[in-house]
Scaffold this motif. Structure first.
Motif, PDB file in Angstrom:
ATOM      1  N   LEU A  74       0.848  -1.193   0.000  1.00 16.38           N
ATOM      2  CA  LEU A  74       0.000   0.000   0.000  1.00 16.38           C
ATOM      3  C   LEU A  74       0.878   1.236   0.000  1.00 16.38           C
ATOM      4  N   VAL A  75       0.680   2.117  -0.982  1.00 16.46           N
ATOM      5  CA  VAL A  75       1.503   3.319  -1.145  1.00 16.46           C
ATOM      6  C   VAL A  75       0.716   4.556  -0.735  1.00 16.46           C
ATOM      7  N   HIS A  76       1.342   5.409   0.056  1.00 25.53           N
ATOM      8  CA  HIS A  76       0.714   6.683   0.408  1.00 25.53           C
ATOM      9  C   HIS A  76       0.993   7.710  -0.674  1.00 25.53           C
ATOM     10  N   LEU A  77      -0.062   8.356  -1.151  1.00 29.63           N
ATOM     11  CA  LEU A  77       0.044   9.447  -2.112  1.00 29.63           C
ATOM     12  C   LEU A  77      -0.400  10.736  -1.446  1.00 29.63           C
ATOM     13  N   ASP A  78       0.328  11.830  -1.733  1.00 25.47           N
ATOM     14  CA  ASP A  78      -0.019  13.123  -1.174  1.00 25.47           C
ATOM     15  C   ASP A  78       0.218  14.192  -2.224  1.00 25.47           C
ATOM     16  N   ASP A  79       0.508  15.417  -1.815  1.00 24.84           N
ATOM     17  CA  ASP A  79       0.655  16.521  -2.756  1.00 24.84           C
ATOM     18  C   ASP A  79       2.091  16.737  -3.230  1.00 24.84           C
ATOM     19  N   ASP A  80       2.994  15.865  -2.845  1.00 21.17           N
ATOM     20  CA  ASP A  80       4.389  15.938  -3.285  1.00 21.17           C
ATOM     21  C   ASP A  80       4.541  15.081  -4.539  1.00 21.17           C
ATOM     22  N   ALA A  81       4.488  15.721  -5.707  1.00 18.01           N
ATOM     23  CA  ALA A  81       4.489  14.971  -6.969  1.00 18.01           C
ATOM     24  C   ALA A  81       5.746  14.128  -7.136  1.00 18.01           C
TER      25      ALA A  81
ATOM     26  N   GLU B 133      -7.947  21.087  -6.994  1.00 16.63           N
ATOM     27  CA  GLU B 133      -6.935  21.149  -8.048  1.00 16.63           C
ATOM     28  C   GLU B 133      -5.717  20.297  -7.694  1.00 16.63           C
ATOM     29  N   GLN B 134      -5.294  20.346  -6.431  1.00 23.95           N
ATOM     30  CA  GLN B 134      -4.140  19.558  -6.013  1.00 23.95           C
ATOM     31  C   GLN B 134      -4.435  18.070  -6.097  1.00 23.95           C
ATOM     32  N   ARG B 135      -5.639  17.688  -5.743  1.00 23.77           N
ATOM     33  CA  ARG B 135      -6.028  16.281  -5.838  1.00 23.77           C
ATOM     34  C   ARG B 135      -6.003  15.827  -7.293  1.00 23.77           C
ATOM     35  N   ALA B 136      -6.444  16.701  -8.194  1.00 25.79           N
ATOM     36  CA  ALA B 136      -6.425  16.357  -9.616  1.00 25.79           C
ATOM     37  C   ALA B 136      -4.992  16.204 -10.120  1.00 25.79           C
ATOM     38  N   ARG B 137      -4.076  17.062  -9.645  1.00 26.83           N
ATOM     39  CA  ARG B 137      -2.672  16.943 -10.058  1.00 26.83           C
ATOM     40  C   ARG B 137      -2.074  15.628  -9.561  1.00 26.83           C
ATOM     41  N   ALA B 138      -2.415  15.269  -8.317  1.00 27.14           N
ATOM     42  CA  ALA B 138      -1.901  14.012  -7.768  1.00 27.14           C
ATOM     43  C   ALA B 138      -2.425  12.824  -8.567  1.00 27.14           C
ATOM     44  N   ARG B 139      -3.666  12.893  -8.980  1.00 25.00           N
ATOM     45  CA  ARG B 139      -4.218  11.781  -9.762  1.00 25.00           C
ATOM     46  C   ARG B 139      -3.561  11.703 -11.136  1.00 25.00           C
ATOM     47  N   THR B 140      -3.219  12.854 -11.704  1.00 32.59           N
ATOM     48  CA  THR B 140      -2.524  12.858 -12.984  1.00 32.59           C
ATOM     49  C   THR B 140      -1.178  12.155 -12.873  1.00 32.59           C
TER      50      THR B 140
END
Length: 281
Positions: free
Chosen positions: A8-15, A69-76
């Motif tokens: 399980l990988v943690h994703l956040d706002d650090d691209a 917007e940040q969530r969308a960037r993380a998903r990208t």
């Protein structure tokens, strides 16, 4: 852990950090035929800036828009990296709202290994997650976690592994959790310190020596006298000297209501780590 079946990988706002975590997790999952899951969870704007929602309605709207917007960037970022995961089970975008630590811990209980990022102290490197996220997840979940430095240390992981051994529950659990990686390592080094100097012929054999032999793992033992201070710095220095690309160690800490008091070595390693670290509390 005899086999690694789910990551399980943690994703956040650090691209950049998310890319490194995803790529490391992909390599691990592919090597062990494991399932790979992700969870995007950060501290909501409401919790980060509670006064903005009571002082000015416009400010609240801006914060919510920025969060979206940040969530969308993380998903990208996730979708771009997922293109290279053909053949892996899982690899779906998942997100959780609300307090991020408890959300990730709950999801983490269903995984064999968590992949987290080291906290970046630079104010410009805001990730959206609490500064104590990795520490709190490690202690609250009780699960093994691979913590990656916030700086890029290269793609190599688990080729040369250094184990920091201490006769404690945390250290024993860390070595057990690392078995799937230790079996695949080209070189395994064990670092251990005695409380006082002993002649080599009178030293009591360490429990980890027999444990690794039982699992057909050959390790080189580096044993010395415990220094009076700076053990964390010494451990990281030895890891660099041995050109290790993974450190395995127990995570030591105690406290209540997430007001954790970390052990000195744990605190130093989490603050100054120069290589990926597999930890278990």
């Amino acid at each position: 852990m005899s086999e690694l079946r789910s990551v399980l990988v943690h994703l956040d706002d650090d691209a950049a950090g998310c890319v490194r975590r995803l790529q490391a997790a992909q390599r691990l999952a592919a090597a062990h035929a494991a399932r790979l899951d992700t969870l995007y969870t950060v501290t909501p704007s409401l919790l980060q800036n509670p006064y903005a929602f009571t002082i000015e309605a416009g400010a609240a709207s801006l914060l919510i828009a920025a969060e979206t917007e940040q969530r969308a960037r993380a998903r990208t970022v996730f979708e771009r990296e997922r293109a290279g995961t053909a053949g892996l089970a899982g690899v779906n975008w998942q997100e959780a709202r609300g307090e991020p630590v408890s959300a990730f811990v709950r999801r983490g209980w269903a995984a064999d290994l968590l992949v987290l990022g080291q906290h970046d102290p630079d104010p410009a490197g805001q990730t959206g997650a609490p500064a104590d996220f990795a520490t709190s997840v490690l202690i609250d979940s009780g699960k093994p976690a691979l913590v990656l430095p916030y700086v890029d240390t290269g793609a190599r992981l688990g080729d040369r592994v250094i184990v920091a051994w201490k006769p404690t529950r945390e250290s024993a659990r860390a070595v057990t959790a690392a078995l799937p990686l230790l079996r695949r390592a080209r070189q395994v080094d064990v670092i251990a310190w005695d409380e006082e100097a002993q002649a080599t012929e009178t030293r009591t054999p360490l429990e980890i020596e027999a444990f690794l032999r039982h699992h057909d793992i050959t390790a080189t033992l580096h044993r010395g006298v415990r220094p009076s201070g700076g053990l964390g710095e010494l451990l990281l220095s030895q890891a660099a000297d041995l050109q290790a690309d993974l450190l395995v160690m127990g995570c030591y800490g105690h406290g209540r209501a997430r007001e954790w008091v970390l052990g000195g070595v744990t605190r130093t390693v989490l603050r100054s780590m120069t290589l990926p670290v597999l930890m278990v509390h």
